[in-house]
Design a protein around this motif. Structure first.
Motif, PDB file in Angstrom:
ATOM      1  N   LYS A 406       0.840  -1.185   0.000  1.00  0.00           N
ATOM      2  CA  LYS A 406       0.000   0.000   0.000  1.00  0.00           C
ATOM      3  C   LYS A 406       0.890   1.257   0.000  1.00  0.00           C
ATOM      4  O   LYS A 406       2.069   1.194   0.309  1.00  0.00           O
ATOM      5  CB  LYS A 406      -0.924  -0.006   1.211  1.00  0.00           C
ATOM      6  CG  LYS A 406      -1.926  -1.163   1.197  1.00  0.00           C
ATOM      7  CD  LYS A 406      -2.879  -1.088   2.370  1.00  0.00           C
ATOM      8  CE  LYS A 406      -3.904  -2.214   2.318  1.00  0.00           C
ATOM      9  NZ  LYS A 406      -4.768  -2.132   1.112  1.00  0.00           N
ATOM     10  N   ILE A 407       0.276   2.391  -0.343  1.00  0.00           N
ATOM     11  CA  ILE A 407       0.993   3.663  -0.394  1.00  0.00           C
ATOM     12  C   ILE A 407       0.325   4.655   0.549  1.00  0.00           C
ATOM     13  O   ILE A 407      -0.897   4.814   0.539  1.00  0.00           O
ATOM     14  CB  ILE A 407       1.018   4.253  -1.818  1.00  0.00           C
ATOM     15  CG1 ILE A 407       1.745   3.306  -2.771  1.00  0.00           C
ATOM     16  CG2 ILE A 407       1.717   5.622  -1.827  1.00  0.00           C
ATOM     17  CD1 ILE A 407       3.201   3.140  -2.491  1.00  0.00           C
ATOM     18  N   SER A 408       1.184   5.307   1.359  1.00  0.00           N
ATOM     19  CA  SER A 408       0.690   6.310   2.301  1.00  0.00           C
ATOM     20  C   SER A 408       1.453   7.617   2.072  1.00  0.00           C
ATOM     21  O   SER A 408       2.648   7.596   1.762  1.00  0.00           O
ATOM     22  CB  SER A 408       0.884   5.827   3.741  1.00  0.00           C
ATOM     23  OG  SER A 408       0.596   6.867   4.658  1.00  0.00           O
ATOM     24  N   ILE A 409       0.754   8.744   2.223  1.00  0.00           N
ATOM     25  CA  ILE A 409       1.402  10.052   2.130  1.00  0.00           C
ATOM     26  C   ILE A 409       1.610  10.588   3.539  1.00  0.00           C
ATOM     27  O   ILE A 409       0.649  10.793   4.294  1.00  0.00           O
ATOM     28  CB  ILE A 409       0.564  11.054   1.310  1.00  0.00           C
ATOM     29  CG1 ILE A 409       0.463  10.596  -0.139  1.00  0.00           C
ATOM     30  CG2 ILE A 409       1.196  12.445   1.366  1.00  0.00           C
ATOM     31  CD1 ILE A 409       1.782  10.596  -0.879  1.00  0.00           C
ATOM     32  N   ASP A 410       2.867  10.775   3.905  1.00  0.00           N
ATOM     33  CA  ASP A 410       3.211  11.245   5.248  1.00  0.00           C
ATOM     34  C   ASP A 410       3.165  12.767   5.300  1.00  0.00           C
ATOM     35  O   ASP A 410       3.402  13.450   4.293  1.00  0.00           O
ATOM     36  CB  ASP A 410       4.612  10.733   5.603  1.00  0.00           C
ATOM     37  CG  ASP A 410       4.926  10.914   7.078  1.00  0.00           C
ATOM     38  OD1 ASP A 410       3.977  11.067   7.871  1.00  0.00           O
ATOM     39  OD2 ASP A 410       6.117  10.903   7.428  1.00  0.00           O
ATOM     40  N   ASP A 411       2.869  13.300   6.492  1.00  0.00           N
ATOM     41  CA  ASP A 411       2.837  14.753   6.720  1.00  0.00           C
ATOM     42  C   ASP A 411       1.947  15.461   5.693  1.00  0.00           C
ATOM     43  O   ASP A 411       2.309  16.515   5.156  1.00  0.00           O
ATOM     44  CB  ASP A 411       4.262  15.351   6.667  1.00  0.00           C
ATOM     45  CG  ASP A 411       5.171  14.747   7.714  1.00  0.00           C
ATOM     46  OD1 ASP A 411       4.663  14.291   8.754  1.00  0.00           O
ATOM     47  OD2 ASP A 411       6.397  14.719   7.492  1.00  0.00           O
TER      48      ASP A 411
END
Length: 514
Positions: A406-411
């Motif tokens: 999966k892909i997550s966008i941090d901050d």
């Protein structure tokens, strides 16, 4: 720490002075050794040359076949003495009795001399023999063969070596030492006929050297730097020592800066897998149960710890970001290989550098994770960054979207992405930056943007995780905004594996196979 650093600098400065003085002394000692060795060889060479010359004089006189001390004989003897700088007297013997000499002429009373000290090359030798000529006493070597002897003066032979005012010339007869010339007591029986002896000391240097047959030896002692004026020598040594001390201190500071530099420490740590994973729990805000964690890199060596904001960017500068990420992935896979599924797989979020998406290294991560246990749900967490070239990583993103990762966008909300770009990434999770959460209690303008982020997440069909939660009030406000998951010190800080396992078991339904 500062006191220790000051002491270390002082020791470095002092070491520079000591090293420079040691080097100077070593160079001086070797130069002096060469000089003393050369001088010892020259002294013995002059003795050998005088002896050889004396052999020739005696042979020439014997060849004239004089049978008594005639005027012609005395004239020939005096002519031979006149032609030599070192011969002080020549005598004529009849039947082993001295009857006349060049210095006195015909003796009123013939002299029968003592037995010789050595027999060498067919010639009889007397050492340290004193012979009265006119009103002077001549000290030297007497050489005799057949009807003639001659006296070679040490003062004449060794005149040019007078600058060495502390030397001793001697002859060895078995264990007996016969002092010939110079100052007694300098020779210490350290040399042999085949091996000269050299001794260096802080105050003086000494040298012993024996001739090829070990009969004649010379010993020289010289006080250090006695050939120079001590005042200028002291000033020169002081100047060189201070310069060396400063240079060594500068070198020490350069080396110290290099050894303690973040780049060197991180590079060394990455070479030996010294950056370790810690895990911060991600919890369901409503129940407080742990549903996963974020892997966070931590570093500490013998110098001390470095905070992530001190070394994460350095890893990128060293172009070693994927090496670190790969090591952490492999460690995390091993750490959670025995976790048991309850209802949902355990969520494991791993940070990746945008540059590793741009250059395709992230695909190596897909390969690393393709055979992991289904008990884990791995998410690559990407920080919004201007370095992330959305338009150039289409193939990479396509491979990621088709994988289990999966892909997550941090901050989220602090970076450079827009909605269309996020759709390209096939985002699964948006992580709301701590700066938004900090102001949620006060209802500030910034915190009012959170519902907009929730709306964006709904359009992307992505979940939201709130970062940096520090108190219960923040949790209650986030729940009102329909945010289901969060992490922060209110629950737990990032923990090493064993501590995290203990926290996980006590705050979730997950277990580990024994």
């Amino acid at each position: 720490m500062k006191e220790m650093a000051s002491i270390t600098k002082y020791l470095a400065f002092l070491s520079g002075i000591i090293i420079s003085l040691t080097v100077i002394f070593y160079i001086y000692s070797n130069i002096l050794k060469s000089q003393l060795f050369e001088q010892g060889e020259n002294i013995l060479s002059d003795l050998v040359d005088t002896t050889t010359y004396g052999y020739g004089v005696i042979e020439s006189l014997n060849s004239q076949n004089f049978t008594y001390c005639s005027d012609e004989n005395l004239l020939a003897m005096r002519k031979s003495q006149f032609e030599s700088n070192d011969i002080r007297d020549i005598g004529f013997l009849e039947n082993g009795v001295l009857t006349c000499t060049t210095g006195i002429g015909i003796l009123k009373k013939p002299i029968k001399g003592p037995r010789y000290d050595f027999m060498l090359d067919g010639h009889e030798f007397w050492f340290n023999h004193k012979l009265v000529t006119f009103d002077r006493t001549v000290q030297g070597i007497i050489i005799r063969k057949d009807n003639y002897n001659l006296v070679a003066s040490f003062q004449g032979i060794l005149y040019e070596h007078r600058k060495f005012n502390r030397y001793e010339l001697l002859a060895l007869k078995g264990e007996k030492i016969i002092h010939l010339f110079g100052e007694t007591g300098i020779y210490q029986k350290n040399s042999t006929s085949s091996q000269p002896y050299f001794s260096s000391g802080l105050l003086s240097h000494s040298f012993e050297f024996c001739g090829p047959k070990g009969l004649i030896c010379v010993a020289i002692e010289q006080r250090n730097f006695s050939e120079f004026q001590l005042g200028p020598v002291f000033l020169i040594l002081l100047f060189i020592s201070l310069i060396s001390g400063v240079a060594t201190l500068h070198a020490y500071q350069s080396i110290y800066s290099y050894i303690y530099s973040t780049k060197r420490r991180i590079k060394l740590a990455l070479s030996f897998k010294g950056i370790k994973p810690h895990y911060q729990a991600i919890v369901e805000l409503k129940t407080g149960k742990v549903i996963g964690c974020e892997l966070l890199a931590r570093f500490e060596d013998h110098i001390g710890p470095l905070y992530p904001d001190q070394f994460i960017s350095v890893v990128g500068e060293l172009d070693m970001s994927w090496l670190m990420t790969q090591d952490l992935i492999l460690q995390a896979i091993d750490d959670f290989k025995d976790i048991q599924i309850i209802n949902e797989p355990f969520y494991l979020s791993i940070n990746v550098y945008p540059k590793d998406i741009n250059n395709g290294n992230i695909l190596k991560g897909v390969e690393l994770l393709k055979n992991i246990t289904p008990n884990l749900e791995v998410c690559f967490e990407v920080t919004e960054d201007e370095e992330l070239h959305y338009s150039k990583v289409g193939n990479t993103l396509e491979v990621l979207s088709k994988s289990r990762i999966k892909i997550s966008i941090d901050d989220f909300g602090t970076g450079y992405s827009n909605l269309s770009q996020l759709k390209l990434l096939d985002i699964d999770t948006l992580k709301v930056d701590k700066s938004f959460i900090d102001e949620v209690e006060t209802g500030s303008i910034r915190s009012t943007l959170i519902p907009n982020i929730v709306s964006i997440a709904e359009k992307l069909e992505a979940s939201i995780i709130a970062e940096g939660i520090e108190n219960r009030l923040q949790v209650d406000e986030l729940l009102k905004m329909d945010i289901k998951f969060g992490q922060g010190w209110y629950y737990t800080k990032a923990l090493p594996l064993e501590e995290f396992k203990h926290y996980l078991i006590n705050h979730s339904d997950y277990k580990f196979d024994q």
